[in-house]
Design a protein around this motif. Structure first.
Motif, PDB file in Angstrom:
ATOM      1  N   MET A   1       0.838  -1.191   0.000  1.00 39.75           N
ATOM      2  CA  MET A   1       0.000   0.000   0.000  1.00 39.75           C
ATOM      3  C   MET A   1       0.880   1.251   0.000  1.00 39.75           C
ATOM      4  O   MET A   1       1.908   1.291   0.673  1.00 39.75           O
ATOM      5  CB  MET A   1      -0.932   0.011   1.206  1.00 39.75           C
ATOM      6  N   ILE A   2       0.484   2.238  -0.797  1.00 41.34           N
ATOM      7  CA  ILE A   2       1.169   3.533  -0.823  1.00 41.34           C
ATOM      8  C   ILE A   2       0.109   4.587  -0.526  1.00 41.34           C
ATOM      9  O   ILE A   2      -0.848   4.740  -1.294  1.00 41.34           O
ATOM     10  CB  ILE A   2       1.813   3.810  -2.192  1.00 41.34           C
ATOM     11  N   THR A   3       0.259   5.276   0.560  1.00 45.00           N
ATOM     12  CA  THR A   3      -0.770   6.224   0.989  1.00 45.00           C
ATOM     13  C   THR A   3      -0.454   7.642   0.541  1.00 45.00           C
ATOM     14  O   THR A   3       0.628   8.164   0.819  1.00 45.00           O
ATOM     15  CB  THR A   3      -0.927   6.193   2.521  1.00 45.00           C
ATOM     16  N   THR A   4      -1.390   8.240  -0.182  1.00 43.81           N
ATOM     17  CA  THR A   4      -1.284   9.647  -0.600  1.00 43.81           C
ATOM     18  C   THR A   4      -2.670  10.282  -0.443  1.00 43.81           C
ATOM     19  O   THR A   4      -3.642   9.608  -0.109  1.00 43.81           O
ATOM     20  CB  THR A   4      -0.855   9.767  -2.076  1.00 43.81           C
ATOM     21  N   LYS A   5      -2.759  11.562  -0.718  1.00 45.68           N
ATOM     22  CA  LYS A   5      -4.055  12.236  -0.655  1.00 45.68           C
ATOM     23  C   LYS A   5      -5.048  11.630  -1.637  1.00 45.68           C
ATOM     24  O   LYS A   5      -6.256  11.587  -1.386  1.00 45.68           O
ATOM     25  CB  LYS A   5      -3.879  13.727  -0.929  1.00 45.68           C
ATOM     26  N   ILE A   6      -4.546  11.174  -2.781  1.00 42.21           N
ATOM     27  CA  ILE A   6      -5.435  10.586  -3.793  1.00 42.21           C
ATOM     28  C   ILE A   6      -5.909   9.204  -3.379  1.00 42.21           C
ATOM     29  O   ILE A   6      -7.084   8.861  -3.568  1.00 42.21           O
ATOM     30  CB  ILE A   6      -4.740  10.537  -5.168  1.00 42.21           C
ATOM     31  N   THR A   7      -5.033   8.379  -2.816  1.00 44.34           N
ATOM     32  CA  THR A   7      -5.489   7.059  -2.376  1.00 44.34           C
ATOM     33  C   THR A   7      -6.531   7.201  -1.271  1.00 44.34           C
ATOM     34  O   THR A   7      -7.487   6.419  -1.210  1.00 44.34           O
ATOM     35  CB  THR A   7      -4.323   6.180  -1.879  1.00 44.34           C
ATOM     36  N   GLU A   8      -6.366   8.206  -0.430  1.00 48.10           N
ATOM     37  CA  GLU A   8      -7.343   8.442   0.629  1.00 48.10           C
ATOM     38  C   GLU A   8      -8.651   9.000   0.064  1.00 48.10           C
ATOM     39  O   GLU A   8      -9.740   8.616   0.501  1.00 48.10           O
ATOM     40  CB  GLU A   8      -6.764   9.399   1.671  1.00 48.10           C
ATOM     41  N   LEU A   9      -8.543   9.889  -0.917  1.00 56.11           N
ATOM     42  CA  LEU A   9      -9.732  10.484  -1.525  1.00 56.11           C
ATOM     43  C   LEU A   9     -10.583   9.438  -2.226  1.00 56.11           C
ATOM     44  O   LEU A   9     -11.817   9.445  -2.120  1.00 56.11           O
ATOM     45  CB  LEU A   9      -9.316  11.574  -2.520  1.00 56.11           C
ATOM     46  N   PHE A  10      -9.925   8.528  -2.956  1.00 54.50           N
ATOM     47  CA  PHE A  10     -10.658   7.536  -3.748  1.00 54.50           C
ATOM     48  C   PHE A  10     -10.774   6.180  -3.056  1.00 54.50           C
ATOM     49  O   PHE A  10     -11.417   5.277  -3.586  1.00 54.50           O
ATOM     50  CB  PHE A  10      -9.973   7.345  -5.105  1.00 54.50           C
ATOM     51  N   GLN A  11     -10.108   6.041  -1.900  1.00 49.68           N
ATOM     52  CA  GLN A  11     -10.128   4.776  -1.153  1.00 49.68           C
ATOM     53  C   GLN A  11      -9.562   3.623  -1.986  1.00 49.68           C
ATOM     54  O   GLN A  11     -10.167   2.560  -2.125  1.00 49.68           O
ATOM     55  CB  GLN A  11     -11.546   4.459  -0.679  1.00 49.68           C
ATOM     56  N   ILE A  12      -8.377   3.872  -2.552  1.00 49.37           N
ATOM     57  CA  ILE A  12      -7.692   2.850  -3.338  1.00 49.37           C
ATOM     58  C   ILE A  12      -6.352   2.515  -2.676  1.00 49.37           C
ATOM     59  O   ILE A  12      -5.855   3.271  -1.834  1.00 49.37           O
ATOM     60  CB  ILE A  12      -7.479   3.309  -4.797  1.00 49.37           C
ATOM     61  N   LYS A  13      -5.785   1.384  -3.066  1.00 51.52           N
ATOM     62  CA  LYS A  13      -4.565   0.895  -2.426  1.00 51.52           C
ATOM     63  C   LYS A  13      -3.315   1.581  -2.967  1.00 51.52           C
ATOM     64  O   LYS A  13      -2.377   1.866  -2.220  1.00 51.52           O
ATOM     65  CB  LYS A  13      -4.465  -0.621  -2.632  1.00 51.52           C
ATOM     66  N   TYR A  14      -3.288   1.824  -4.278  1.00 47.40           N
ATOM     67  CA  TYR A  14      -2.109   2.407  -4.914  1.00 47.40           C
ATOM     68  C   TYR A  14      -2.484   3.668  -5.696  1.00 47.40           C
ATOM     69  O   TYR A  14      -3.574   3.739  -6.276  1.00 47.40           O
ATOM     70  CB  TYR A  14      -1.470   1.403  -5.875  1.00 47.40           C
ATOM     71  N   PRO A  15      -1.582   4.650  -5.748  1.00 46.76           N
ATOM     72  CA  PRO A  15      -1.872   5.902  -6.470  1.00 46.76           C
ATOM     73  C   PRO A  15      -1.639   5.763  -7.971  1.00 46.76           C
ATOM     74  O   PRO A  15      -0.835   6.472  -8.573  1.00 46.76           O
ATOM     75  CB  PRO A  15      -0.893   6.898  -5.826  1.00 46.76           C
ATOM     76  N   ILE A  16      -2.368   4.830  -8.554  1.00 45.55           N
ATOM     77  CA  ILE A  16      -2.222   4.515  -9.979  1.00 45.55           C
ATOM     78  C   ILE A  16      -3.602   4.511 -10.618  1.00 45.55           C
ATOM     79  O   ILE A  16      -4.488   3.753 -10.190  1.00 45.55           O
ATOM     80  CB  ILE A  16      -1.545   3.147 -10.190  1.00 45.55           C
ATOM     81  N   ILE A  17      -3.780   5.338 -11.627  1.00 40.79           N
ATOM     82  CA  ILE A  17      -5.087   5.516 -12.253  1.00 40.79           C
ATOM     83  C   ILE A  17      -4.995   5.194 -13.735  1.00 40.79           C
ATOM     84  O   ILE A  17      -4.071   5.639 -14.422  1.00 40.79           O
ATOM     85  CB  ILE A  17      -5.586   6.961 -12.042  1.00 40.79           C
ATOM     86  N   GLN A  18      -5.954   4.433 -14.212  1.00 35.04           N
ATOM     87  CA  GLN A  18      -6.021   4.110 -15.644  1.00 35.04           C
ATOM     88  C   GLN A  18      -6.538   5.322 -16.414  1.00 35.04           C
ATOM     89  O   GLN A  18      -7.512   5.949 -16.024  1.00 35.04           O
ATOM     90  CB  GLN A  18      -6.946   2.916 -15.846  1.00 35.04           C
TER      91      GLN A  18
END
Length: 322
Positions: A1-18
């Motif tokens: 898991m890598i925690t950033t503002k985006i992972t917290e905003l979207f409730q995802i495990k990794y800050p990687i978006i398709q």
């Protein structure tokens, strides 16, 4: 898991978006990305109508309980009103907009409790998106596939400026294909990366295998900007067709009618579905040079995170020679 503002905003495990992928961003790929811990995005432009899109959204919901969203390109090919309504009716939690100004749709999206993110090729437009109520922005560098805007500023210069000037989280896009790129984006201040070209070349992507293989054999010099004559620059993979289009625009002032044989939907469909690489044009970022395999989405995430962690662990040991 890598925690950033985006992972917290979207409730995802990794800050990687398709990224948005015309004709490719459908349920098999989207559900795989979200299930692997990233954020998959249904690409609205891939469907003939709202009903088709909503049916595919339902397939994603049946395949994963992880968060996913819808990417809506405004003013690129056709009106998107029905697709915006479809995303709201389907109770999709996240919508990414790109292309033209999202303002006409902001009120209805925000009233539905949807988190809106706008893709911007410049700080100017990113600031407008922030004022409109977007909860994050994607900053798209010149390296990116698809429509990188009319400027020639790279991700390296755009991301830190955006981070400095904006109050909302910044997502980096354009040239990112691996874990080192993810680490670099986070070092620049971004809270996530968005990858389009990399996800197009995975097992779950419906792109024809011949085209995937062409991507794998390409390098960073194998893309070209077209549609510049109509002020809608688009970075695409070099091919017989795209280079003919480039020459046509370089030496003439072609009409839209003269451009259509190269860029129409039927040509693109033949390329994507039948592997006719010299028919139509397909988006590709300069990060294509970093793609050397066709993994499953799950395996790709493992590669990216392993690459990220390996390089992160090396950083403390790097020092200047005395």
């Amino acid at each position: 898991m890598i925690t950033t503002k985006i992972t917290e905003l979207f409730q995802i495990k990794y800050p990687i978006i398709q990224g948005g992928l015309q004709g490719l961003g459908k349920s098999p790929l989207v559900s795989a990305v979200s299930e692997a811990g990233g954020l998959g995005l249904i690409t609205a432009g891939s469907y003939e109508n709202k009903k088709e899109m909503m049916e595919d959204i339902e397939r994603v919901k049946n395949a994963t309980t992880a968060p996913f969203g819808v990417n809506i390109a405004i003013g690129i090919r056709r009106p998107m009103d029905d697709f915006v309504k479809g995303a709201i009716e389907a109770e999709v939690p996240i919508v990414f907009t790109s292309g033209a100004n999202p303002e006409p749709y902001m009120e209805q999206l925000l009233n539905a409790g949807i988190k809106v993110v706008h893709v911007s090729p410049s700080l100017k437009f990113a600031k407008k998106a922030e004022k409109l109520g977007c909860e994050a922005v994607v900053i798209l560098g010149y390296e990116g596939g698809g429509h990188p805007g009319s400027g020639d500023n790279t991700s390296l210069s755009l991301i830190p400026r955006a981070v400095e000037e904006l109050q909302i989280p910044v997502i980096g896009a354009g040239g990112f294909s691996n874990g080192k790129g993810l680490l670099a984006a986070l070092a620049l201040g971004a809270e996530a990366v968005q990858m389009g070209t990399r996800f197009a070349v995975t097992k779950e992507s419906p792109l024809h295998e011949k085209v995937k293989e062409r991507f794998v054999s390409s390098n960073e010099e194998d893309t070209v900007l077209v549609k510049t004559s109509i002020k809608k620059p688009m970075r695409v993979l070099k091919s017989e067709n795209s280079l003919k289009l480039f020459e046509l625009e370089a030496n003439n002032k072609p009409t839209v009618e003269e451009l259509l044989p190269y860029i129409n939907g039927e040509s693109y469909k033949k390329l994507v579905e039948k592997g006719e690489i010299n028919t139509g044009i397909i988006s590709a970022g300069q990060g294509v040079g970093l793609i050397d395999n066709i993994p499953s989405v799950e395996a790709l995430f493992q590669e990216i995170i392993s690459d990220y962690q390996e390089r992160l662990n090396q950083l403390p040991h790097i020092s200047e020679n005395e």
